[in-house]
Design an enzyme around this catalytic site. Structure first.
Site, PDB file in Angstrom:
ATOM      1  N   CYS A  67       3.107  -0.838   4.304  1.00 27.37           N
ATOM      2  CA  CYS A  67       1.743   0.008   4.067  1.00 27.37           C
ATOM      3  C   CYS A  67       2.095   1.440   4.496  1.00 27.37           C
ATOM      4  O   CYS A  67       2.045   2.011   5.528  1.00 27.37           O
ATOM      5  CB  CYS A  67       0.823  -0.620   5.358  1.00 27.37           C
ATOM      6  SG  CYS A  67      -0.775  -0.155   4.750  1.00 27.37           S
ATOM      7  N   HIS A 108      -7.246   1.980  12.249  1.00 29.72           N
ATOM      8  CA  HIS A 108      -7.203   3.468  12.740  1.00 29.72           C
ATOM      9  C   HIS A 108      -8.674   3.559  13.636  1.00 29.72           C
ATOM     10  O   HIS A 108      -8.219   4.662  14.411  1.00 29.72           O
ATOM     11  CB  HIS A 108      -6.602   4.290  11.626  1.00 29.72           C
ATOM     12  CG  HIS A 108      -5.401   4.020  10.928  1.00 29.72           C
ATOM     13  ND1 HIS A 108      -4.281   4.099  11.589  1.00 29.72           N
ATOM     14  CD2 HIS A 108      -4.933   3.207  10.027  1.00 29.72           C
ATOM     15  CE1 HIS A 108      -3.309   3.802  10.848  1.00 29.72           C
ATOM     16  NE2 HIS A 108      -3.826   3.269   9.750  1.00 29.72           N
ATOM     17  N   ARG A 168      -0.087  -5.247  10.700  1.00 33.84           N
ATOM     18  CA  ARG A 168       1.162  -4.935  10.582  1.00 33.84           C
ATOM     19  C   ARG A 168       1.873  -4.677  11.667  1.00 33.84           C
ATOM     20  O   ARG A 168       3.223  -4.099  11.844  1.00 33.84           O
ATOM     21  CB  ARG A 168       1.190  -3.820   9.357  1.00 33.84           C
ATOM     22  CG  ARG A 168       1.158  -4.022   7.977  1.00 33.84           C
ATOM     23  CD  ARG A 168       0.801  -3.285   7.017  1.00 33.84           C
ATOM     24  NE  ARG A 168       0.256  -3.665   5.929  1.00 33.84           N
ATOM     25  CZ  ARG A 168      -1.002  -4.309   5.863  1.00 33.84           C
ATOM     26  NH1 ARG A 168      -2.039  -3.986   6.694  1.00 33.84           N
ATOM     27  NH2 ARG A 168      -1.450  -4.855   4.571  1.00 33.84           N
ATOM     28  N   CYS A 216      -0.508   4.988   5.342  1.00 35.38           N
ATOM     29  CA  CYS A 216      -0.405   5.049   6.823  1.00 35.38           C
ATOM     30  C   CYS A 216       0.682   5.830   7.329  1.00 35.38           C
ATOM     31  O   CYS A 216       0.642   6.758   8.196  1.00 35.38           O
ATOM     32  CB  CYS A 216      -0.143   3.679   7.448  1.00 35.38           C
ATOM     33  SG  CYS A 216      -1.557   2.666   7.813  1.00 35.38           S
ATOM     34  N   GLU A 249       0.834  -1.182  -0.019  1.00 35.59           N
ATOM     35  CA  GLU A 249      -0.089   0.106   0.096  1.00 35.59           C
ATOM     36  C   GLU A 249       0.930   1.203  -0.074  1.00 35.59           C
ATOM     37  O   GLU A 249       1.875   1.464   0.786  1.00 35.59           O
ATOM     38  CB  GLU A 249      -0.907   0.195   1.339  1.00 35.59           C
ATOM     39  CG  GLU A 249      -2.189   0.916   1.097  1.00 35.59           C
ATOM     40  CD  GLU A 249      -1.771   2.407   0.544  1.00 35.59           C
ATOM     41  OE1 GLU A 249      -2.455   2.682  -0.400  1.00 35.59           O
ATOM     42  OE2 GLU A 249      -0.987   3.052   1.328  1.00 35.59           O
ATOM     43  N   SER A 254       4.269   0.964   9.983  1.00 34.61           N
ATOM     44  CA  SER A 254       4.914   1.102   8.817  1.00 34.61           C
ATOM     45  C   SER A 254       6.019   2.468   9.049  1.00 34.61           C
ATOM     46  O   SER A 254       7.119   2.619   8.680  1.00 34.61           O
ATOM     47  CB  SER A 254       4.550   1.354   7.320  1.00 34.61           C
ATOM     48  OG  SER A 254       3.763   0.010   7.138  1.00 34.61           O
ATOM     49  N   CYS A 274      -5.486   4.339   5.726  1.00 35.34           N
ATOM     50  CA  CYS A 274      -5.156   3.202   4.873  1.00 35.34           C
ATOM     51  C   CYS A 274      -6.263   2.359   4.523  1.00 35.34           C
ATOM     52  O   CYS A 274      -7.293   2.128   5.645  1.00 35.34           O
ATOM     53  CB  CYS A 274      -3.980   2.358   5.914  1.00 35.34           C
ATOM     54  SG  CYS A 274      -3.743   0.687   5.146  1.00 35.34           S
ATOM     55  N   CYS A 307      -5.837  -2.504   5.911  1.00 34.66           N
ATOM     56  CA  CYS A 307      -6.308  -2.839   7.341  1.00 34.66           C
ATOM     57  C   CYS A 307      -7.262  -1.631   7.397  1.00 34.66           C
ATOM     58  O   CYS A 307      -6.735  -0.966   8.517  1.00 34.66           O
ATOM     59  CB  CYS A 307      -5.257  -3.222   7.886  1.00 34.66           C
ATOM     60  SG  CYS A 307      -3.854  -2.246   8.117  1.00 34.66           S
TER      61      CYS A 307
END
Ligand code: SF4
Lengths: 372, 570
Positions: free
Chosen positions: B549, B68, B482, B552, B14, B505, B61, B64
């Site tokens: 990702c 958040h 993640r 994010c 992502e 990330s 994001c 997933c």
């Protein structure tokens, strides 16, 4: 769906069905797909053979690019049904570039994009996900060292048509929410006058995307749109017009708090902030994830995600829309809906105004906007 | 001779990530990780209703997509001291649980597998031998000769069109691919099956949260989805039965397809158990509350920190020790760029000093990324399934121990093999299996509550902002697919005064800090052998093992360098 029960009215040539079977798509699934897609485009069932024929032709070259996005639209596409993403990728289109899915990386990935653009000049469909930041020379989004502003402009100019998936590519979306720190713009603002269709929603509903692609394959052109570039077949009516809780709205039965008896029994969510009366989208009729559910069905109001600048004009999300008087009267509610949309557009015309209004507003009180 | 290469874009992730690497003697001698896009959502959040924050942050994001929401809502609940009803705890666990399961499977098959699986070699496979192989490793019913034959024919027909679509221009035929054709065909068949499977099982999100991606069901104080066995419009027996069916389907695929494939593929790449280790420090916030007390003592995945690969000592996690550096990121701190700031004090004034696009290389001696560098006690930390599983394993979690020992036993390697690219990929499978099994238990607990007449899903006591204190601040955490995800919020006069997110990330992809310490991606790449510098497949293997990702990671930036908007009392 009615058409599913009357497959005998639909005549798709035997040869076509056999070809799809050879590709691992059952005839039942193929017929279902063609009828469902025809219905999604609001076309009469006599068009089914034409849709089937269109699917038969050579795979349409598609380039899918992402800029200021969250990949939610790519993910939505992976959840597509009828045909599923795997079938679309292998049989319907030729996905020449997609950062999320493609096997190649680095300069070889970029080469693939460049080659597809040249080879299919004027023939490929471009799908754009995410807004494009124009600020400071485009430094806020680069791919392979090149700015999104540059690469998007070039790709749009060479495409047969551009489909903007999600609210960011369509209207700027969340990066463009006040104060729009990166000067993010939509594709139609970046390249005015280009053939662009908008499929807003946060994220796009995969079925509307499939239907748009199939429309293009079938008729060689994009479907008719409203003044915001949204196809009428998917955005022609307000959520409120088709909502399963509309009878409760008209009867004055409202959930007053999340989890109360009215809420549990499916009463209208207007007082909990539902933006359905101002939002044009087909969520209530096609729903999400193969018709499993949608916002109102799961007990949460609509946030208006398919409307321009909804992050500013529709928030705070849990405050009810400006007071709607005259509960229970169909005509009044409709009239108010239209009045609201116009009034909101004026009130929130500019981002700056939107954020001032938001900050200065007492969030628990209804905004009172005069009806025209 | 040293040579610098750049891989941009890193695909099958992502967001926008670029890796630059210095090659020497067939190995990576030095590496730099850069994110090349940002949006500024944190700035956009200022002044808004804290109850709305989760709608905005969920758009950090789209992969997933619940994580958040979870962290934001917990941050507000922490600030306002709100306890959620038990049903809300269970529904959150189920949503998060299926998110982890689905996301890990997509990662393995669609984002990572092609680093190990040569799709073109599958065309040489004998479907009969493929079926034998598949049946020898699992009871999955879909392992017939007919099935593999059909898949092979479908791929052959596709290839014969001469238009490979998303599979063209890849590193096919690379000498680092090692699977026999039969294993490749099996993996390709499961790539397609997993694509079908994931859109089915994620319907749990639609049932509990209206849609996926981007479910719309979280609320400060609980959940919007009602629970009532006597209603057509709430979670009732019908919907429970549907969820149970989907969760079972999810578990069976993980048990019978994902884990056996993971072990089969890994057995050909055991040398990767000694490559790609990285910083060797691991951080887990822990998650999945097992009771309704609200503390962090009874979490299914425990909270903790492991330093220097020392599994004998799991240290307590203290969020006060977290800081972020911008020495090599395109921002300035008012007090100087060499000090770290805790997220409550976080500053985000941008200062792009990179090359003007189009460019060939970044100035890696100076600032070179939109991602900041988070540190714990001034140390770089790896987060993710490996960190989560290591902390659980070392803390004595029985499920983690059983599954980790099984995986290590099957591969014939010791626990030290976990500190590697292969270990990261294996730990993701362990994590996935643990979650796939727990999901069914949480649904059973929800059923139990409903049977006892407990229908509450939302605590509305502090819903009205007029009941809030004038000032409050809170930390919200979540173990996302993640890894460790943290949101920090400061609320003033009912509005968001400051919002900071330190996402998985950011921890993993961040650049060097003030002391010159590399971030986990960078560190993990050093020493990696590269067989063909034009096709650096090995870089993809290690970077993808983290499951990057990036959208994010670049959420938190203030594009115009604006000072925090002073919020006036109304
Ligand atoms: S206000 Fe919302 S919930 Fe109520 S009828 Fe309209 S769209 Fe449906």
């Amino acid at each position: 769906m009615k058409t599913e029960h009357t497959p005998n009215e639909v005549s798709i040539p035997e040869e076509t069905l056999r070809k799809w079977e050879a590709r691992g798509v059952s005839r039942r699934d193929f017929i279902k797909f063609c009828t469902a897609t025809t219905a999604a485009m609001a076309l009469p069932m006599t068009f089914v053979p034409r849709v089937a024929q269109a699917m038969e032709d050579n795979r349409l070259p598609v380039i899918w690019v992402e800029y200021q996005s969250c990949s939610g639209d790519s993910e939505a596409f992976l959840r597509a049904n009828q045909p599923a993403a795997g079938d679309i990728i292998l049989d319907v289109i030729s996905l020449e570039y997609s950062e999320v899915l493609m096997a190649a990386a680095g300069h070889l990935a970029e080469e693939a994009k460049q080659q597809a653009m040249e080879k299919y000049k004027g023939k490929y469909v471009l799908i754009v996900e995410g807004a494009i930041p124009k600020g400071d020379g485009g430094v806020y989004c680069t791919v392979a060292g090149r700015s999104a502003v540059d690469s998007c402009t070039e790709l749009v100019r060479n495409a047969a048509a551009t489909i903007c998936v999600g609210s960011c590519a369509s209207f700027g979306g969340i990066p463009a929410a006040a104060p729009n720190p990166t000067d993010a713009v939509s594709v139609m603002d970046l390249v005015p006058g280009a053939p662009v269709i908008n499929l807003p929603g946060c994220p796009v509903n995969a079925e509307n995307l499939t239907a748009t692609i199939v429309h293009f394959l079938t008729f060689g052109k994009l479907p008719a749109t409203d003044r915001l570039g949204r196809p009428k077949f998917a955005y022609g009516k307000r959520i409120h017009d088709n909502c399963e809780r509309r009878a409760h709205f008209d009867a004055g039965q409202y959930a007053e708090a999340f989890g109360d008896a009215g809420h549990r029994q499916g009463h209208c969510l207007y007082k909990l902030g539902c933006k359905g009366p101002e939002t044009f989208h087909n969520c209530p009729t096609i729903r999400y994830n193969e018709g499993t559910s949608w916002l109102v069905m799961a007990g949460h109001g609509c946030v208006g995600c398919s409307e321009p600048q909804f992050w500013d004009t529709m928030s705070p999300f849990y405050r009810r829309l400006p007071n709607v008087p005259g509960f229970g009267v169909e005509m009044t509610a409709d009239k108010i809906g239209i009045g609201l949309a116009a009034a909101t557009a004026v009130a929130f015309g500019a981002h700056g105004v939107a954020s001032c209004f938001r900050r200065g507003d007492n969030m628990e009180q209804d905004k009172v906007i005069e009806e025209e | 001779m040293a040579k610098k290469i750049a891989v941009d874009p890193i695909t099958r992730i992502e967001g926008h990530l670029r890796i630059e690497a210095q090659l020497e003697g067939g190995k990576i001698a030095n590496a730099w990780s850069s994110s090349t896009a940002f949006r500024g959502i944190e700035t956009i959040l200022k002044g808004r209703d804290p109850r709305d924050a989760h709608h905005f942050t969920q758009r950090f994001c789209g992969v997933c997509t619940t994580v958040h929401s979870m962290a934001s809502i917990r941050a507000v609940e922490d600030a306002l001291k709100i306890q959620i009803p038990d049903n809300a705890r269970l529904i959150r666990n189920i949503i998060m649980g299926i998110q982890n399961v689905q996301d890990h499977v997509i990662h393995f098959y669609h984002l990572h597998a092609l680093d190990w699986v040569d799709i073109t070699s599958a065309l040489k496979a004998d479907p009969k031998k493929t079926a034998q192989l598949a049946q020898s490793i699992s009871d999955w019913p879909n392992s017939s000769v007919k099935h593999f034959k059909a898949v092979k024919e479908r791929i052959a027909a596709f290839v014969s069109t001469g238009r490979l679509g998303p599979f063209q221009n890849a590193y096919w035929g690379h000498s680092a691919y090692r699977l026999p054709p039969e294993a490749n065909l099996m993996a390709v068949a499961h790539y397609l099956e997993a694509l079908e499977w994931q859109k089915e099982v994620i319907k749990v999100h639609a049932i509990l949260g209206s849609k996926n991606p981007h479910p719309q069901t979280f609320l400060v104080g609980g959940m919007a989805i009602p629970v009532d066995p006597d209603s057509q419009n709430a979670i009732n027996a019908d919907k429970i039965a549907y969820m149970q069916k989907l969760l079972k389907k999810a578990r069976l695929f993980v048990e019978q397809v994902y884990i056996p494939d993971l072990l089969a593929v890994a057995s050909f790449y055991k040398d990767w158990a000694a490559i790609g280790g990285g910083v060797g420090n691991y951080l887990a916030y822990g998650d999945f509350h097992m009771d309704n007390a609200g503390g962090t003592d009874n979490l299914y995945f425990p909270r903790g920190v492991i330093m220097g690969k020392d599994l004998a000592n799991v240290l307590p996690m203290d969020e006060k020790k977290i800081t972020e550096y911008v020495t090599h990121s395109w921002y300035d701190y008012s007090g100087g760029n060499d000090r770290g700031l805790h997220p409550y004090q976080g500053e985000t004034s941008h200062n792009y000093t990179g090359p003007k696009p189009p460019y060939d290389f970044l100035d890696t001696d100076g600032k070179y990324s939109w991602v900041k560098s988070p540190r714990y006690n001034d140390q770089p930390m790896e987060v993710g399934p490996l960190a989560r599983v290591l902390v659980a394993y070392a803390s004595g979690n029985q499920d983690a121990k059983t599954i980790v020992n099984y995986v290590l036993g099957q591969l014939g390697v010791g626990p030290e093999a976990l500190f590697s690219t292969l270990g990261r990929t294996a730990a993701r499978g362990v994590d996935c299996l643990m979650m796939a099994r727990m999901n069914e238990k949480w649904v059973a607990d929800l059923v139990n509550n409903m049977g006892r007449g407990i229908y509450e899903t939302h605590n509305a006591e502090k819903w009205d902002p007029s009941t809030w204190p004038k000032e409050a601040q809170g930390f919200g955490y979540h173990e996302a697919p993640r890894g460790a995800l943290g949101h920090w919020i400061r609320i003033e006069n009912g509005q968001i005064a400051n919002f900071q997110a330190v996402v998985p990330s950011t921890w993993n992809a961040g650049p060097r800090d003030a002391a010159g310490q590399m971030g986990p991606y960078e560190s993990a790449l050093v020493g990696t052998p590269i067989a063909d510098e034009n096709k650096p497949l090995e870089i993809l293997r290690t970077i993808h093992s983290f499951d990057p990702c990036l959208a994010c990671a670049v959420h938190v930036m203030d594009g115009k360098g604006n000072e925090l908007i002073k919020v006036k009392a109304l």
